[in-house]
Design a protein around this motif. Structure first.
Motif, short mmCIF file in Angstrom:
data_model
loop_
_atom_site.label_atom_id
_atom_site.label_comp_id
_atom_site.label_asym_id
_atom_site.label_seq_id
_atom_site.Cartn_x
_atom_site.Cartn_y
_atom_site.Cartn_z
N UNK A 1 0.81 -1.19 0.00
CA UNK A 1 0.00 0.00 0.00
C UNK A 1 0.85 1.26 0.00
N UNK A 2 1.94 1.23 0.72
CA UNK A 2 2.79 2.42 0.80
C UNK A 2 3.38 2.75 -0.56
N UNK A 3 3.82 1.73 -1.30
CA UNK A 3 4.35 1.98 -2.65
C UNK A 3 3.30 2.59 -3.56
N UNK A 4 2.06 2.11 -3.43
CA UNK A 4 0.98 2.66 -4.26
C UNK A 4 0.74 4.13 -3.97
N UNK A 5 0.84 4.52 -2.71
CA UNK A 5 0.64 5.93 -2.33
C UNK A 5 1.83 6.77 -2.77
N UNK A 6 3.05 6.30 -2.49
CA UNK A 6 4.25 7.08 -2.81
C UNK A 6 4.43 7.27 -4.32
N UNK B 1 -1.72 14.41 0.41
CA UNK B 1 -1.11 14.42 1.74
C UNK B 1 -0.53 15.80 2.05
N UNK B 2 -0.03 16.49 1.04
CA UNK B 2 0.40 17.88 1.23
C UNK B 2 -0.77 18.78 1.61
N UNK B 3 -1.91 18.56 0.96
CA UNK B 3 -3.13 19.31 1.30
C UNK B 3 -3.49 19.06 2.76
N UNK B 4 -3.43 17.80 3.18
CA UNK B 4 -3.77 17.45 4.57
C UNK B 4 -2.85 18.17 5.56
N UNK B 5 -1.56 18.18 5.25
CA UNK B 5 -0.59 18.85 6.11
C UNK B 5 -0.92 20.34 6.22
N UNK B 6 -1.22 20.98 5.11
CA UNK B 6 -1.53 22.41 5.10
C UNK B 6 -2.84 22.72 5.81
N UNK C 1 -6.35 2.38 0.23
CA UNK C 1 -7.19 3.30 1.03
C UNK C 1 -6.71 3.41 2.48
N UNK C 2 -6.45 2.28 3.12
CA UNK C 2 -6.05 2.31 4.53
C UNK C 2 -4.70 3.01 4.70
N UNK C 3 -3.78 2.77 3.79
CA UNK C 3 -2.47 3.41 3.87
C UNK C 3 -2.59 4.91 3.65
N UNK C 4 -3.41 5.29 2.69
CA UNK C 4 -3.61 6.72 2.42
C UNK C 4 -4.29 7.41 3.59
N UNK C 5 -5.25 6.75 4.22
CA UNK C 5 -5.91 7.35 5.38
C UNK C 5 -4.94 7.47 6.56
N UNK C 6 -4.07 6.48 6.73
CA UNK C 6 -3.05 6.57 7.79
C UNK C 6 -2.09 7.72 7.48
#
Length: 186
Positions: A1-6, A15-20, A132-137
């Motif tokens: 999952x992490x590779x799919x997100x990265x 994820x940048x939007x989430x941080x901001x 989905x779970x990786x992206x939500x984490x």
């Protein structure tokens, strides 16, 4: 999952939007108690009123998501919520010249944040269904990191007044909109 997100540009931008978004919210969240106490002399017990206003605004924001997000589309709803966050964070010092105005300003700030963020979570669940779970984490981590940054920067900015916090919050949300519009593709 992490590779799919990265490996997914839209997911990384999200994820940048989430941080901001997390940082923008915390820049105001971390100082509003000090602001209300310093400006209006509210003590801790009286700050309960502000907490009630915030709770009602958050619940209202979630109701707006349930009512409007599907009609507007997730990306448009997030952008609209972020625009409302920008307006409310800059308007907060102006509205905050009186206690009722300050409470209205806080209501608008928190309802717009809640609408933007809950709509954003809906968008995230559709961005990379296979991860989905990786992206939500990753979202929780990014928002938390943003909140840490906002918590560290917020008190420093507050020395110049609430407008500095509101302006920095607005700037972070402008960057979030740019990332959202340019890089996040469903």
């Amino acid at each position: 999952g992490l590779r799919l997100v990265l490996a997914h540009r839209s997911a990384m931008a999200a994820l940048g939007v989430a941080l901001l978004i997390g940082g923008a919210n915390e820049l105001v969240n971390i100082v509003f108690g000090l602001w209300l106490e310093g400006t209006f002399g509210l003590q801790v017990a009286a700050l309960g009123l502000a907490s009630t206003v915030i709770g009602v605004s958050e619940l209202s924001g979630e109701g707006l998501v349930a009512t409007l997000t599907d009609r507007l589309g997730m990306k448009r709803a997030v952008a609209l919520g972020l625009v409302a966050c920008i307006v409310s964070s800059v308007a907060l010092p102006v509205l905050g010249r009186t206690l009722p105005g300050a409470l209205v300003g806080l209501f608008l700030f928190y309802i717009s944040f809640e609408f933007a963020y809950v709509s954003f979570v809906s968008l995230l669940t559709e961005l990379r269904p296979g991860a989905r779970a990786t992206l939500m984490a990753g979202n929780i981590a990014a928002v938390s990191l943003g909140r840490v940054g906002g918590a560290l920067l917020g008190p420093v900015l507050f020395r110049a007044g609430l407008l500095a916090n509101g302006g920095a919050s607005a700037a972070a949300n402008v960057l979030a909109i740019l990332l959202l519009v340019v890089f996040v593709r469903l």
